[in-house]
Design an enzyme around this catalytic site. Structure first.
Site, PDB file in Angstrom:
ATOM      1  N   CYS A  26       0.829  -1.212   0.000  1.00 32.72           N
ATOM      2  CA  CYS A  26       0.000   0.000   0.000  1.00 32.72           C
ATOM      3  C   CYS A  26       0.861   1.259   0.000  1.00 32.72           C
ATOM      4  O   CYS A  26       1.442   1.624   1.033  1.00 32.72           O
ATOM      5  CB  CYS A  26      -0.938  -0.011   1.210  1.00 32.72           C
ATOM      6  SG  CYS A  26      -1.947   1.473   1.339  1.00 32.72           S
ATOM      7  N   CYS A  73      -0.346   4.090   2.294  1.00 34.27           N
ATOM      8  CA  CYS A  73      -0.095   3.857   3.721  1.00 34.27           C
ATOM      9  C   CYS A  73       1.370   4.055   4.067  1.00 34.27           C
ATOM     10  O   CYS A  73       1.694   4.610   5.120  1.00 34.27           O
ATOM     11  CB  CYS A  73      -0.464   2.424   4.112  1.00 34.27           C
ATOM     12  SG  CYS A  73      -1.960   1.793   3.365  1.00 34.27           S
ATOM     13  N   ASP A  74       2.262   3.582   3.222  1.00 33.72           N
ATOM     14  CA  ASP A  74       3.661   3.456   3.632  1.00 33.72           C
ATOM     15  C   ASP A  74       4.646   4.350   2.877  1.00 33.72           C
ATOM     16  O   ASP A  74       5.825   4.387   3.218  1.00 33.72           O
ATOM     17  CB  ASP A  74       4.101   1.988   3.476  1.00 33.72           C
ATOM     18  CG  ASP A  74       3.281   1.061   4.370  1.00 33.72           C
ATOM     19  OD1 ASP A  74       2.843   1.528   5.433  1.00 33.72           O
ATOM     20  OD2 ASP A  74       3.075  -0.103   4.001  1.00 33.72           O
TER      21      ASP A  74
END
Ligand code: NDP
Length: 307
Positions: free
Chosen positions: A131, A134-135
């Site tokens: 993701c 997200c990261d």
């Protein structure tokens, strides 16, 4: 006979469980194949509101689960093997048990496709990610790899150039499945280096619990080479966990459940929340929001059925 059964215990399912439990519906949550969903497979979560210092994915899940249990939600292990949604009460077979329920919330999620290499699994959340949203921010000024040749890979590679020094886009063929516009956009980005036709043979270094190198294999010549990188984003698509609903709930050509008016499916009394019906946002907070909506709709549905 249950008032509501929730299939899935990721962010969507657990939020639905909190709301349903607080509405005194005594929800039963069936854990599914990946208890805790995708958050259980990640490390630091920095974009979930309310945690200014960030929180570990598994901890966020554990806390949300406890919150649901505090209000009386019950949990059972075991993946759902079959469902009968042709009449109410609905029947759900999971593990050795068969359950009946007046309503159902499907929050079974979507699983990110993985390359299937052991080192990739071991380093998930430690440099390997599925993701970018997200990261990505953890990879400022780093050299990273994105794997895949579809729109997701192009989108993630382009997004990651905001943070990374260089993004190497590794794809197993020289032709791309991605749409022209997204491919052209990625090609025009100076920070993206296309590397084809390569597959990832190994991610190193599992013993150090961090990504430092990958071994790439040329899919035409079979030759291998190593490339230094600090992150590997696997962007080869997602599979919604909807096999058991085939022929019973309306879904799109990729298997995502189709909802209307929020979380309603085409079967009255069946609601869907989270990634199982959302391939667009795929965020913990949007999944949680839709879980809340599903539980509120269940409550309204049951009240209307009573009167
Ligand atoms: P796709 O199925 O379109 O593409 C998956 C890619 O990953 C393919 O290039 C495939 O290679 C590669 N791949 C699959 N398995 C492996 C493997 N084991 N090892 C190496 N490579 C692998 O998935 P996407 O998630 O990219 O897209 C899904 C749908 O969502 C599409 O319809 C897409 O258009 C849409 N989408 C749209 C977006 C937008 O419009 N903004 C953004 C993201 C997705 P190969 O080609 O060789 O099979």
């Amino acid at each position: 006979m249950h008032k509501v059964i929730i299939i899935g215990s990721g962010c969507a399912g657990l939020t639905a469980a909190i709301y349903a439990a607080r509405a005194d519906l005594k929800p039963l949550v069936l854990d599914g194949y990946e208890p805790g969903g995708q958050l259980a497979l990640t490390t630091e979560v920095e974009n979930f509101p309310g945690f200014p210092e960030g929180i570990l994915g598994p901890e966020l899940i554990e806390r949300t689960r406890k919150q649901a249990q505090r209000f009386g939600a019950e949990f059972r292990a075991g993946a759902v093997a079959s469902v009968d949604l042709s009449k109410r009460p609905f029947t759900i077979a999971a593990g050795k048990e068969t359950y009946e329920s007046e309503t159902l919330i499907v929050a079974a999620g979507a699983s990110a496709r993985m390359l299937g290499i052991e080192s990739e699994r071991n380093l998930l959340g430690h440099g390997v990610s599925t993701c970018a949203t997200c990261d990505g921010a953890f990879f400022r000024n780093r050299d990273i790899i994105v794997v895949g040749g579809g729109d997701t890979a192009m989108e993630e590679a382009t997004f990651l150039t905001k943070f990374a020094k260089k993004v190497m886009l590794v794809h197993r063929r020289s032709e791309f499945r991605a749409s022209r516009i997204m491919l052209d956009r990625a090609r025009a980005n100076e920070k993206i280096q296309f590397m084809t036709p390569f597959e990832i043979a190994e991610v190193h270094d599992v013993t150090k619990k961090s990504v430092e190198l990958v071994t790439l294999r040329n899919t035409e010549t079979g030759k291998t080479e190593t490339v230094a990188t600090e992150g590997v984003f696997v962007a080869i698509g997602h599979d919604p966990n909807t096999k058991v609903f085939r022929g019973q709930l309306k879904m799109d050509e990729n298997g995502y459940l189709i909802t209307h008016d929020g979380p309603k499916t085409d079967v009255e009394g069946v609601f869907a929340a989270g990634d199982v019906q959302d391939h667009h946002y795929r965020q913990a907070i949007t999944a949680a929001g839709s879980g809340c909506m599903a539980a509120i709709e269940v409550e309204r549905f049951l009240s209307a059925a009573k009167s």
